[in-house]
Design an enzyme around this catalytic site. Sequence first.
Site, PDB file in Angstrom:
ATOM      1  NE  ARG A  67      -0.677   1.707   3.693  1.00 55.19           N
ATOM      2  CZ  ARG A  67       0.470   2.659   4.003  1.00 55.19           C
ATOM      3  NH1 ARG A  67       1.435   1.962   4.123  1.00 55.19           N
ATOM      4  NH2 ARG A  67       0.402   3.752   3.461  1.00 55.19           N
ATOM      5  N   GLY A  68       0.305   2.334  -0.031  1.00 55.05           N
ATOM      6  CA  GLY A  68       0.902   3.615  -0.044  1.00 55.05           C
ATOM      7  C   GLY A  68       1.421   4.275  -1.689  1.00 55.05           C
ATOM      8  CB  ALA A  69       0.487   7.072  -3.581  1.00 57.58           C
ATOM      9  CG  ASP A 128      -3.367   7.849  -1.948  1.00 51.85           C
ATOM     10  OD1 ASP A 128      -3.100   8.167  -0.933  1.00 51.85           O
ATOM     11  OD2 ASP A 128      -3.250   6.654  -2.267  1.00 51.85           O
ATOM     12  CG  ASN A 133      -3.022  11.624   2.452  1.00 49.63           C
ATOM     13  OD1 ASN A 133      -2.376  10.771   1.877  1.00 49.63           O
ATOM     14  ND2 ASN A 133      -3.044  11.540   3.812  1.00 49.63           N
ATOM     15  CE  LYS A 134      -5.902   5.286   3.824  1.00 47.73           C
ATOM     16  NZ  LYS A 134      -6.730   4.425   2.972  1.00 47.73           N
TER      17      LYS A 134
HETATM   18  O1  MRU Z   1      -4.903   3.061   1.605  1.00 53.71           O
HETATM   19  P1  MRU Z   1      -3.351   3.174   1.852  1.00 53.71           P
HETATM   20  O2  MRU Z   1      -2.748   2.713   3.124  1.00 53.71           O
HETATM   21  O3  MRU Z   1      -2.755   2.674   0.404  1.00 53.71           O
HETATM   22  O4  MRU Z   1      -3.187   4.783   1.613  1.00 53.71           O
HETATM   23  C1  MRU Z   1      -2.163   5.455   1.748  1.00 53.71           C
HETATM   24  C2  MRU Z   1      -2.117   7.010   2.069  1.00 53.71           C
HETATM   25  O5  MRU Z   1      -3.253   7.564   2.158  1.00 53.71           O
HETATM   26  C3  MRU Z   1      -0.786   7.508   2.310  1.00 53.71           C
HETATM   27  O6  MRU Z   1      -0.872   8.914   2.913  1.00 53.71           O
HETATM   28  C4  MRU Z   1      -0.453   8.187   0.772  1.00 53.71           C
HETATM   29  O7  MRU Z   1      -0.677   7.075  -0.181  1.00 53.71           O
HETATM   30  C5  MRU Z   1       0.895   8.658   0.779  1.00 53.71           C
HETATM   31  S1  MRU Z   1       2.275   7.454   1.158  1.00 53.71           S
HETATM   32  C6  MRU Z   1       3.616   8.287   0.781  1.00 53.71           C
END
Ligand code: MRU
Length: 347
Positions: free
Chosen positions: A53-55, A231, A241-242
């Site tokens: 996970r994480g963009a 994201d 973002n989240k």
């Molecule tokens: O659903 P996720 O855990 O993939 O969401 C991740 C986020 O919202 C992060 O803040 C975002 O991807 C930035 S990570 C460097």
Amino acid sequence: MPRTLPTRYAVSLKIDASRYEILDQRALPSAEHWRDVRSVAAMLDAIRTLTVRGAPLLGVSASLCLAYRAQAGDTPAQLREAAGVLRAARPTAVNLHAALDAMVGALDAQGPEGLIDAAFRWFDDDVAMSEALAEHGAALLDDGDGVITHCNTGALATVGVGTALGVIARAHAQGKRLHVWVDETRPLLQGARLTTWELRRLGIPHTLITDSMAALVLREGLAAKAMVGADRVSRNGDAANKVGTYGLAVQCHFHGARFYVVAPSTTYDGRCASGRDIEIEARDPDEVRGFVSPSTALRWAPAEVAVMNPAFDVTPARLIDALVFEQGVFAPGAVAAGLGGVLPPAR
Ligand code: MRU
């Protein structure tokens, strides 16, 4: 058959000629399990379940899966189909889409060898972008700062030092004394499970709070700055973002705290005029009715209760004090002006 793959290691993945594994982020912090993702089906499942996970990491890991498949001898037609399947796995993180589009472009132009080169270049660029974000962003933090953060934006979310958490780590390494307030990040608890795991490894003082405590932390002056990732950033500087990030930005605005968004340019989407154009992922209602991980399954709400579960929300540019890209620190207005052409053009 294309040549053997180079070797790359990150906190979140390891790849070489005969192995491609990712760290199972659902099992953290209780266990460090590595999962084999040499097949497209395994990678697809890992993306959908947030095992990975994480963009930025989504873009890198999906690209490396295609590189592995190219080395294994999959045909260009199979690789193109796999790219389409992986691209559709999560709709909001534009890094995933940008990376896979770049892989297909390289495949079309130079065949499987070109795709392999492009995937490893994407990895190396992500490391370099993380470094630049950390360097630029660290200047926004001062000795003695309390910083609040949401979700996980560290080494687990990229293949480098991270985005927002990478900035915090760099400022700490520069000798600035910081205290990090970590939103637990409902419903999947990326803050509680992952950000605390990283901060502990980094030796950075921190306190975990529930998301609903953030306003209190800001009112008491325990944190006067917020640092989050993204994201997707639209042309006018809105940032998805989240879910919960928007609420945090509203609370920061009310309490006069600075609100910073840190993201590589692979998170910028020139096709979206504003945040209204960003597709928001809707996830399984059971994620809100309870909590499920490889070792836990607990439901605390009635099984049939109606649930809303958007994975992300959009923070409007006017609530953002600055966006940190690898090119530097910019006001949202400068993003709207295209940063003098340094951001990628609309694809
Ligand atoms: O659903 P996720 O855990 O993939 O969401 C991740 C986020 O919202 C992060 O803040 C975002 O991807 C930035 S990570 C460097």
